[in-house]
Write a protein that holds these residues in place. Structure first.
Motif, PDB file in Angstrom:
ATOM      1  N   ARG A  56       1.108  -0.958   0.000  1.00  0.00           N
ATOM      2  CA  ARG A  56      -0.182   0.234  -0.245  1.00  0.00           C
ATOM      3  C   ARG A  56       0.937   0.650   0.211  1.00  0.00           C
ATOM      4  O   ARG A  56       1.539   1.610   1.377  1.00  0.00           O
ATOM      5  CB  ARG A  56      -0.728  -0.148   1.265  1.00  0.00           C
ATOM      6  CG  ARG A  56      -2.139   0.611   1.270  1.00  0.00           C
ATOM      7  CD  ARG A  56      -3.157   0.606   1.868  1.00  0.00           C
ATOM      8  NE  ARG A  56      -4.504   1.812   2.143  1.00  0.00           N
ATOM      9  CZ  ARG A  56      -5.000   1.878   0.679  1.00  0.00           C
ATOM     10  NH1 ARG A  56      -4.807   1.423  -0.646  1.00  0.00           N
ATOM     11  NH2 ARG A  56      -5.798   2.768   0.778  1.00  0.00           N
ATOM     12  N   GLU A  57       1.085   1.792  -0.683  1.00  0.00           N
ATOM     13  CA  GLU A  57       2.001   3.440  -1.103  1.00  0.00           C
ATOM     14  C   GLU A  57       1.288   3.786  -2.222  1.00  0.00           C
ATOM     15  O   GLU A  57       0.225   3.866  -2.447  1.00  0.00           O
ATOM     16  CB  GLU A  57       3.301   2.257  -2.099  1.00  0.00           C
ATOM     17  CG  GLU A  57       2.706   1.799  -3.436  1.00  0.00           C
ATOM     18  CD  GLU A  57       3.755   1.190  -4.040  1.00  0.00           C
ATOM     19  OE1 GLU A  57       4.999   1.590  -3.781  1.00  0.00           O
ATOM     20  OE2 GLU A  57       3.878   0.520  -4.868  1.00  0.00           O
ATOM     21  N   VAL A  58       1.670   5.384  -2.303  1.00  0.00           N
ATOM     22  CA  VAL A  58       1.530   6.430  -2.882  1.00  0.00           C
ATOM     23  C   VAL A  58       1.595   6.081  -4.578  1.00  0.00           C
ATOM     24  O   VAL A  58       2.482   6.049  -4.196  1.00  0.00           O
ATOM     25  CB  VAL A  58       1.570   7.913  -2.361  1.00  0.00           C
ATOM     26  CG1 VAL A  58       1.511   8.755  -3.032  1.00  0.00           C
ATOM     27  CG2 VAL A  58       0.697   8.174  -0.934  1.00  0.00           C
ATOM     28  N   ILE A  59       0.944   6.402  -4.690  1.00  0.00           N
ATOM     29  CA  ILE A  59       1.521   6.686  -6.395  1.00  0.00           C
ATOM     30  C   ILE A  59       0.962   7.503  -7.410  1.00  0.00           C
ATOM     31  O   ILE A  59      -0.706   7.991  -7.455  1.00  0.00           O
ATOM     32  CB  ILE A  59      -0.165   5.379  -7.299  1.00  0.00           C
ATOM     33  CG1 ILE A  59       0.178   4.312  -6.102  1.00  0.00           C
ATOM     34  CG2 ILE A  59       0.294   5.062  -8.626  1.00  0.00           C
ATOM     35  CD1 ILE A  59      -0.633   2.637  -6.841  1.00  0.00           C
ATOM     36  N   VAL A  92      -3.009   8.120  -5.723  1.00  0.00           N
ATOM     37  CA  VAL A  92      -4.282   7.512  -5.245  1.00  0.00           C
ATOM     38  C   VAL A  92      -2.702   6.644  -4.389  1.00  0.00           C
ATOM     39  O   VAL A  92      -2.062   6.499  -4.026  1.00  0.00           O
ATOM     40  CB  VAL A  92      -5.224   6.550  -6.246  1.00  0.00           C
ATOM     41  CG1 VAL A  92      -5.860   7.885  -7.213  1.00  0.00           C
ATOM     42  CG2 VAL A  92      -3.684   6.138  -7.301  1.00  0.00           C
ATOM     43  N   ARG A  93      -3.823   5.430  -3.624  1.00  0.00           N
ATOM     44  CA  ARG A  93      -2.666   4.716  -2.757  1.00  0.00           C
ATOM     45  C   ARG A  93      -3.397   3.413  -3.723  1.00  0.00           C
ATOM     46  O   ARG A  93      -4.505   3.301  -4.078  1.00  0.00           O
ATOM     47  CB  ARG A  93      -3.207   5.242  -1.476  1.00  0.00           C
ATOM     48  CG  ARG A  93      -3.047   5.976  -0.605  1.00  0.00           C
ATOM     49  CD  ARG A  93      -3.111   5.728   0.950  1.00  0.00           C
ATOM     50  NE  ARG A  93      -2.062   6.139   1.663  1.00  0.00           N
ATOM     51  CZ  ARG A  93      -0.823   6.668   2.040  1.00  0.00           C
ATOM     52  NH1 ARG A  93      -0.592   5.152   1.962  1.00  0.00           N
ATOM     53  NH2 ARG A  93       0.306   7.209   2.704  1.00  0.00           N
ATOM     54  N   GLY A  94      -2.555   2.414  -3.314  1.00  0.00           N
ATOM     55  CA  GLY A  94      -2.445   1.338  -4.074  1.00  0.00           C
ATOM     56  C   GLY A  94      -1.529   0.659  -4.361  1.00  0.00           C
ATOM     57  O   GLY A  94       0.166   0.860  -4.177  1.00  0.00           O
ATOM     58  N   ASP A  95      -1.273  -0.724  -4.954  1.00  0.00           N
ATOM     59  CA  ASP A  95       0.305  -1.338  -4.832  1.00  0.00           C
ATOM     60  C   ASP A  95      -0.218  -0.759  -6.382  1.00  0.00           C
ATOM     61  O   ASP A  95       0.116  -1.522  -7.477  1.00  0.00           O
ATOM     62  CB  ASP A  95      -0.478  -2.567  -4.763  1.00  0.00           C
ATOM     63  CG  ASP A  95       1.089  -3.795  -5.157  1.00  0.00           C
ATOM     64  OD1 ASP A  95       1.879  -3.277  -6.071  1.00  0.00           O
ATOM     65  OD2 ASP A  95       1.457  -4.482  -4.243  1.00  0.00           O
ATOM     66  N   GLN A  96       1.328   0.171  -6.715  1.00  0.00           N
ATOM     67  CA  GLN A  96       1.470   0.511  -7.678  1.00  0.00           C
ATOM     68  C   GLN A  96       2.169  -0.973  -8.983  1.00  0.00           C
ATOM     69  O   GLN A  96       2.043  -0.826  -9.862  1.00  0.00           O
ATOM     70  CB  GLN A  96       3.066   1.401  -7.238  1.00  0.00           C
ATOM     71  CG  GLN A  96       3.399   2.244  -9.076  1.00  0.00           C
ATOM     72  CD  GLN A  96       3.952   3.530  -8.974  1.00  0.00           C
ATOM     73  OE1 GLN A  96       3.878   4.509  -8.840  1.00  0.00           O
ATOM     74  NE2 GLN A  96       5.332   3.318  -8.520  1.00  0.00           N
ATOM     75  N   SER A 142      -8.111   4.851  -2.691  1.00  0.00           N
ATOM     76  CA  SER A 142      -8.222   6.055  -2.280  1.00  0.00           C
ATOM     77  C   SER A 142      -7.171   6.776  -2.516  1.00  0.00           C
ATOM     78  O   SER A 142      -6.008   7.034  -2.773  1.00  0.00           O
ATOM     79  CB  SER A 142      -7.976   4.919  -0.380  1.00  0.00           C
ATOM     80  OG  SER A 142      -7.206   4.845  -0.515  1.00  0.00           O
ATOM     81  N   GLN A 143      -7.340   8.162  -1.791  1.00  0.00           N
ATOM     82  CA  GLN A 143      -6.759   9.832  -2.110  1.00  0.00           C
ATOM     83  C   GLN A 143      -5.985   9.846  -1.151  1.00  0.00           C
ATOM     84  O   GLN A 143      -6.209   9.897  -0.138  1.00  0.00           O
ATOM     85  CB  GLN A 143      -7.456  10.801  -2.751  1.00  0.00           C
ATOM     86  CG  GLN A 143      -8.586  10.770  -3.792  1.00  0.00           C
ATOM     87  CD  GLN A 143      -8.310  11.937  -4.394  1.00  0.00           C
ATOM     88  OE1 GLN A 143      -8.017  12.789  -4.593  1.00  0.00           O
ATOM     89  NE2 GLN A 143      -9.950  12.384  -4.712  1.00  0.00           N
ATOM     90  N   LEU A 199       1.579  11.560  10.408  1.00  0.00           N
ATOM     91  CA  LEU A 199       1.053  11.342  11.591  1.00  0.00           C
ATOM     92  C   LEU A 199      -0.037  11.373  10.709  1.00  0.00           C
ATOM     93  O   LEU A 199      -1.399  10.703  11.556  1.00  0.00           O
ATOM     94  CB  LEU A 199       0.932  11.588  13.029  1.00  0.00           C
ATOM     95  CG  LEU A 199       0.863  11.144  14.289  1.00  0.00           C
ATOM     96  CD1 LEU A 199       1.268   9.722  14.670  1.00  0.00           C
ATOM     97  CD2 LEU A 199       1.094  12.373  15.424  1.00  0.00           C
ATOM     98  N   ASP A 200      -1.040  12.111  10.357  1.00  0.00           N
ATOM     99  CA  ASP A 200      -2.096  12.825   9.747  1.00  0.00           C
ATOM    100  C   ASP A 200      -2.284  11.206   8.772  1.00  0.00           C
ATOM    101  O   ASP A 200      -3.173  11.188   9.349  1.00  0.00           O
ATOM    102  CB  ASP A 200      -2.273  13.959   9.158  1.00  0.00           C
ATOM    103  CG  ASP A 200      -2.324  14.632  10.471  1.00  0.00           C
ATOM    104  OD1 ASP A 200      -2.451  14.967  11.205  1.00  0.00           O
ATOM    105  OD2 ASP A 200      -1.768  15.916   9.988  1.00  0.00           O
ATOM    106  N   ALA A 201      -1.626  11.340   8.341  1.00  0.00           N
ATOM    107  CA  ALA A 201      -2.306  10.104   7.171  1.00  0.00           C
ATOM    108  C   ALA A 201      -1.799   8.448   7.908  1.00  0.00           C
ATOM    109  O   ALA A 201      -2.049   7.327   7.380  1.00  0.00           O
ATOM    110  CB  ALA A 201      -0.924  10.284   5.943  1.00  0.00           C
TER     111      ALA A 201
END
Length: 518
Positions: free
Chosen positions: A135-138, A174-178, A285-286, A498-500
């Motif tokens: 789960r990473e930022v794409i 977005v977040r996911g498996d790039q 998700s964003q 921390l917010d994320a």
């Protein structure tokens, strides 16, 4: 299987013949209840024979399908391997007319082989339930542009029009498996181009309420009714028209498996001779906060901050030389070791910031080295397993394993740089990087040094991250922000993490800042 079935047939035939004589009209010594029992026995034998016939037919079909697959896979392996082998010989003999073109062909052929191996491994991992998602930022638009850039030349070579249709307000991140998302898109677009001889291929993307919808449509040969119901089955015996096209027949099976593992769905609509449309629906998700460096780097020439040391541990000298050749020009001090004992000794003497560690080595394995380094140095050394051993893949970073990350060989150089950046919390410099942009604006690359008084707070945050104590982390970040104006940017970055709830990035910032505090 065939021998056992023949034996059972002979035995069943004999038993049925014997039973038939016993229950024949006028036979002596056979009561009504015995006849009923014999009839039931005959029916059972007939069912068993029918079941074995069906099993034998299915096994024969499976063996034939796998034989076809092995023959196809052999062709798919030998073709790029021949290109690699041939061009490598030309370069070695200094007879290559165009070394750059040869390098490109070797790279494309190697990527094809790597994709084939990855596909087989992915299928086995999905079937065994061992596939793990990241789960990473794409960078969403950038990922789509990469796919277009990859296939536009291939489409143009066939005279096809390949276009991307996106809404104007597609989210930047977005977040996911790039890796898996890219693999799904590549498989579907590649198939669309492969089975289209004229017309166009379209990749259409829609996004709303965290739901991404991808449509890959073509004007190709289409899929017939005999194939449409089994198009996602591995080793399926395809129709003659589909079987004529190159490939091993696993792409759609792997694609469906990956989509399902990611919690999405895939559908296909097709008419023979009119084309096909594959639709993939995925929740992406964003993220609540964007990465610190939001500008993609095109050509990396170095990094900002103090000089970092990387220890490369691999029993293969060629692998050690390759990594050193890649990393030293970027400003890293690269140390190398060929076995476990040397690695532990060098780490004890030099205290590297990062260790790139192979698993399979003579004597103690890479996991043994990782355990020894973690016990001796704690979390001050980052450990990345860099191995071709896919069956020992452990992502790390969760406290259960000694490594912080795992990168599978063969790897893209850009992926390795992403891993190094994430582990050392460094910012790349070069053409197109945010650091280069700030330098052009007259802003220094290196941040002001952090006061030594912040060091205990960073160490405490590292400890609290492992326990997930959010309130305690907030308190320590507030203390860092109040300690000195120079610490405010770091405190703000940590609050964003921390917010994320990105505790891994938070720990990386704390670890790096602790080392940089003077």
């Amino acid at each position: 299987m065939k021998g056992a079935l023949d034996s059972l047939r002979a035995w069943a035939s004999h038993a049925l013949s014997h039973a038939g004589r016993r229950i024949a009209p006028g036979s002596a010594g056979c009561t009504k209840s015995e006849r009923e029992a014999l009839m039931q026995e005959i029916a059972l034998l007939e069912r068993r024979c029918a079941d074995l016939e069906r099993a034998n037919t299915a096994a024969t079909a499976a063996n034939q399908a796998k034989s076809r697959f092995l023959a196809s896979a052999s062709h798919e392996i030998r073709s790029p391997l021949n290109s690699i082998y041939g061009y490598a010989q030309l370069l070695e003999r200094n007879e290559g007319r165009n070394a750059l073109q040869a390098a490109r062909i070797i790279r494309r052929s190697s990527e094809h082989l790597a994709s084939l191996v990855e596909g087989l491994l992915d299928l086995s991992h999905v079937e065994s339930g061992a596939l793990r998602l990241q789960r990473e930022v794409i960078r969403f638009p950038a990922l789509l542009e990469q796919v277009v850039d990859m296939f536009e030349p291939q489409a143009e070579a066939k005279g096809l029009h390949f276009r991307l249709e996106c809404p104007p307000k597609l989210p930047e991140f977005v977040r996911g498996d790039q890796k898996r998302l890219r693999q799904v898109l590549i498989n579907l677009v590649s198939n669309a181009i492969k089975f289209t001889d004229s017309g166009q291929v379209t990749l259409k993307v829609a996004y709303r309420n965290d739901l991404a919808i991808f449509e890959i449509a073509d004007t190709g040969i289409g899929i017939g009714p005999d194939d449409i119901d089994h198009i996602f089955d591995p080793f399926h015996s395809r129709s003659d028209e589909l079987a004529k096209r190159p490939g091993v027949g696993l792409g759609l099976s792997i694609t469906q498996a990956l989509v399902q593992v990611m919690g999405g769905e895939i559908r296909v609509e097709s008419r023979l001779g009119e084309g096909s449309r594959f639709t993939v629906r995925l929740m992406l998700s964003q993220p609540q906060s964007h990465p610190a460096d939001t500008t993609p780097t095109t050509v990396i020439t170095g990094y900002s901050g103090r000089r970092r040391t990387i220890l490369v541990v691999d029993d293969d000298e060629a692998q050690r030389s390759l990594l050193a050749s890649l990393l030293e020009p970027l400003g890293f001090t690269v140390l190398t070791a060929g076995d476990a004992d040397s690695a532990v000794a060098i780490a004890g003497e030099s205290g590297p910031d990062l260790v790139l560690l192979d698993i399979t080595m003579p004597g103690r394995t890479g996991w043994d080295v990782a355990d020894a380094l973690r016990q001796a140095h704690g979390t001050t050394i980052r450990i990345v397993m860099l191995s071709a051993n896919a069956h020992e893949h452990h992502p790390g970073g969760d406290g259960d394993m000694p490594n912080d990350m795992f990168l599978l060989k063969p790897f893209e150089f850009s992926n390795l740089l992403d891993v190094i950046s994430a582990q050392l919390w460094i910012e790349w410099t070069g053409s197109g990087s945010s650091a280069a942009g700030r330098a052009a604006e007259g802003v220094p690359d290196v941040r002001p040094p952090l006061p030594a008084a912040t060091r205990p707070h960073f160490a405490e945050i590292e400890r609290l991250v492992r326990t997930g104590h959010v309130r305690g982390i907030e308190s320590q970040i507030d203390a860092i922000a109040a300690s000195h104006p120079a610490a405010l940017p770091v405190a703000q970055e940590m609050r964003a993490c921390l917010d994320a709830f990105d505790l891994k990035a938070l720990a990386a910032i704390a670890r790096t800042s602790q080392n940089d505090a003077v």
